[in-house]
Design an enzyme around this catalytic site. Structure first.
Site, PDB file in Angstrom:
ATOM      1  N   ARG B  17       0.848  -1.190   0.000  1.00 51.14           N
ATOM      2  CA  ARG B  17       0.000   0.000   0.000  1.00 51.14           C
ATOM      3  C   ARG B  17       0.890   1.249   0.000  1.00 51.14           C
ATOM      4  O   ARG B  17       0.992   1.944  -1.000  1.00 51.14           O
ATOM      5  CB  ARG B  17      -0.948   0.004   1.218  1.00 51.14           C
ATOM      6  CG  ARG B  17      -2.112   0.999   1.118  1.00 51.14           C
ATOM      7  CD  ARG B  17      -1.745   2.428   1.495  1.00 51.14           C
ATOM      8  NE  ARG B  17      -1.280   2.537   2.878  1.00 51.14           N
ATOM      9  CZ  ARG B  17      -0.677   3.617   3.351  1.00 51.14           C
ATOM     10  NH1 ARG B  17      -0.449   4.667   2.579  1.00 51.14           N
ATOM     11  NH2 ARG B  17      -0.247   3.648   4.598  1.00 51.14           N
ATOM     12  N   HIS B  21       3.204   4.043  -3.531  1.00 55.94           N
ATOM     13  CA  HIS B  21       3.601   5.432  -3.817  1.00 55.94           C
ATOM     14  C   HIS B  21       4.902   5.496  -4.622  1.00 55.94           C
ATOM     15  O   HIS B  21       5.098   6.393  -5.443  1.00 55.94           O
ATOM     16  CB  HIS B  21       3.847   6.209  -2.511  1.00 55.94           C
ATOM     17  CG  HIS B  21       2.601   6.732  -1.877  1.00 55.94           C
ATOM     18  ND1 HIS B  21       1.757   7.621  -2.491  1.00 55.94           N
ATOM     19  CD2 HIS B  21       2.058   6.505  -0.643  1.00 55.94           C
ATOM     20  CE1 HIS B  21       0.752   7.927  -1.679  1.00 55.94           C
ATOM     21  NE2 HIS B  21       0.909   7.264  -0.555  1.00 55.94           N
TER      22      HIS B  21
END
Lengths: 345, 345
Positions: B17, B21
């Site tokens: 998760r 990025h």
């Protein structure tokens, strides 16, 4: 003599010496010139320059450097004004007549004489002689996590008696925790009159915090390299130590942004691979084994089809030190035999 | 209810998760399957999966993910037995009907609802509803270094009142020091009944030590990613936190070597660049500015020919938070004007 608390913290930038390990001692003239300029602007107190293993170490066995000791020192010397020029001397590699005297003639300001943490007596001859010559000289205790606080005090006292200006605890395996730094550095600060330094490696991801713990325990010399440039998991990074000293408002001669610039410059020019922690370098830190064992351990693991981390953990249990590389093969063979026994069962 | 001391430490692996990025949310099906298997073997308590900004965030503005939320969750779900499956929900991005309910239908075990550290009330609706549905739900306070301990206690109490099972302090700027972690986590542990967690970033090179400080202060949830995989300077690395927990003999479900394997696997497959600290990410940590500001700051610095670090330091002085990206341009313009004034003088 100043007390520990009155001494300003000094940053020793060993990018051009310890970092040389990370490129098989292949730092070139342009690298040295560019980085020495940057270290001067950054406000490093000392710039250590040379083969990774120090003066006189360039050889087929340990690795040939791209430049001679004198070529490296001359290149750096021409760029430095405020920042002092340092060399590492490990007796055995470095000899007085062949290596130390010519280095001093090159304008070296400081010699750091290193030995295993229980063998300070090895440094006696060089420290005594350099002190008599009026040279700034410091003693370094390698693999210092392996010795008890009591032993380190005894060994550091010998270095003080020989006439050294400081003693530096080397975390050669990257195995210290901040609590251990606090205990050992704190004890040396308490028991010795000369300055105490700390040289951190990053195998456990603690090099920055260990350096800060050393400062808080009274160390007045901290060793760093740009981007942690160094063998295996690398050193305490100059730029991160600079950032933390800034945040903690601890005064040094460092210029924060110029220190960050020096690290950016190193990354963009001669740093081939920014040090990171893979399984093997971490296991080396957990086991407290000399970082230089990582590569031969990987090779032995490959050859005998065993887990390199199991080899390192066993080397740690046996308390193996540099010079005992033969044990790697012995341990790897032992693990391979054990594994094949299990397969039979 | 168990007291803090009786609760076993839980490791939340947010590689799939927060790590998203670092690759513009382009983690693919094979990456998720391979890493979920590795996290299960490593003994992670929770594996957080999804777009970097959580459920419902995939968009042209924030960045389109390679896979839908449901594709990511389904891929991970099939690999997990002991390790629980988690999602991040930031109200605004994630809505109940469109995002949360389908995610729960996919077999999500835990939802973490996040908001800026002074805006816990934003999490009320989702936490209350999820708790009523019998789902494990945790509150996350973003940019928590910006709020005083007193404010954090008030905000965390709101999250507790809404019915969350835990509150997690997010070091979104990588600006915490171990002393600050000790103070803030310690105060929350003292004042709250629910579990306290810590989510560290590495802008100051302190993520490992901050995670250990959180554990020592009583946190029972620690967030990590493999090799620190994450935006900018990255997260607290799973493998280094695992190594330090092992050395400190702190019990978790983690299997040390399997955790090291998971990180090696991530590096060899989907980690494109191992997070390191350049000037800009360090300045961001010093200034305490959200890590996501690093890229727009670099662009503004380029455009107005000013030092990106000066921009970040000024943003820090102004206490700017996510959503106020316009200020970057304003500050850059101001610095450019100031510089041109000096040039005239």
């Amino acid at each position: 003599m100043k007390t520990h608390a009155e001494r300003q913290l000094k940053i020793c930038d060993t990018t051009l010496r310890d970092g040389n390990h990370a490129v098989a001692h292949q730092l070139g003239h342009a690298d040295i010139v560019a980085y020495a300029k940057a270290a001067e602007l950054a406000g490093a107190d000392l710039l250590e320059v040379g083969h990774g293993n120090g003066l006189g170490a360039s050889s087929i066995q340990v690795g040939r450097a791209a430049l001679t000791d004198m070529e490296m020192l001359t290149a750096a010397r021409a760029q430095l004004k405020q920042t002092r020029l340092g060399v590492l001397s490990i007796p055995g590699f470095a000899t007085v007549e062949r290596d130390l005297k010519p280095a001093l003639d090159c304008g070296v300001d400081e010699v750091r004489v290193g030995a295993h943490c229980t063998e300070a007596d090895v440094t006696r001859q060089q420290i005594t002689m350099l002190r008599e010559m009026g040279v700034t000289v410091k003693g370094m205790l390698l693999m210092s996590h392996m010795a008890s606080t009591k032993t380190l005090i005894e060994q550091a006292r010998l270095i003080q008696e020989y006439g050294a200006h400081a003693v530096i605890l080397m975390d050669s395996a990257g195995a210290y925790t901040p609590a251990a730094v606090d205990e050992k550095v704190g004890a040396l600060v308490e028991e010795l009159d000369i300055e105490i330094g700390f040289h951190g490696h990053n195998n456990l991801g603690l090099s920055v915090m260990n350096s800060m713990a050393a400062v808080k325990a009274g160390a007045t010399i901290v060793d760093v390299t740009a981007r942690g440039f160094g063998a295996g998991a690398g050193n305490a990074p100059l730029e991160l130590v600079a950032a933390n000293l800034h945040l903690e408002q601890i005064e040094t001669k460092l210029q924060l942004f110029a220190a960050l610039d020096a690290a950016d410059l190193a990354e963009s020019t001669f740093v081939k691979r920014i040090p990171t922690n893979d399984s093997v370098t971490i296991a080396s830190g957990i086991a407290g084994v000399f970082s230089g064992f990582a590569s031969p351990t990987r090779r032995a693991a490959e050859r005998f089809q065993v887990d390199p981390r199991e080899i390192l953990m066993e080397l740690g249990r046996r308390g193996v030190v540099a010079g005992q590389e033969d044990t790697i093969i012995e341990v790897a063979m032992g693990l391979a035999q054990k594994n094949s026994l299990y397969e039979v069962i």
